[in-house]
Design a protein around this motif. Structure first.
Motif: not given
Length: 173
Positions: A129-138
């Protein structure tokens, strides 16, 4: 261009200090090395009854360099003690690709410190939901909710590298 040098794990700070002193501080080689740094990540730990944020090395055993003159950099690095090797293919020194540089900049920003991300578990999947990992869940391969860390598998330096980052799962649905 961004380059990576391999050092003994735990010696990263000493190598960065030497690079700054012997390359950037030397009038003969001052313009060769633009920047020398170690990417870090933040992790929350609880001790003494309170939460503390600790900084840990994102890629143990590696130091990152930014330079436009790889040949002069290669010769200047001969003065650095404890350097194992410059990462490349065979005899050729290869810089990081644009996508690898963009990933490092997205994760760590200008300071190269990966802040703790916040996420929500939905069934067996994580949604950041927030932080630098947004969009990198894979890229997330494993999550340890108790230690508040996530293991990432990312392509870096021409191979798949596993690293840890801070991740706080605030809710499970």
């Amino acid at each position: 261009m961004w380059y990576v040098i391999q050092v003994r794990a735990g010696q990263e700070e000493k190598i960065v200090f030497q690079c700054r002193k012997k390359i950037q501080g030397n009038p003969k080689t001052a313009g060769v090395l633009e920047r020398c740094f170690i990417p870090y990540y933040e992790q929350k730990r609880r001790y003494e009854g309170a939460w503390h944020i600790e900084k840990k090395v994102l890629f143990p055993g590696y130091v990152f360099l930014i330079s436009d003159d790889v040949e002069q950099l290669f010769f200047a690095l001969k003065n650095v003690q404890g350097l194992t090797k410059i990462i490349g293919t065979g005899q050729e020194v290869v810089p990081l690709t644009d996508s690898e540089v963009l990933l490092l900049q997205k994760l760590g920003g200008d300071d190269q410190i990966v802040e703790t991300s916040i996420g929500v578990m939905e069934h067996d999947r994580i949604r950041i939901t927030s932080g630098p990992l947004m969009g990198l869940e894979g890229c997330i391969k494993k999550i340890d909710r108790h230690k508040r860390t996530a293991w990432l598998e990312i392509e870096m330096m021409g191979r798949i590298v596993e690293t840890r980052v801070g991740l706080e799962v605030v809710e499970k649905r």
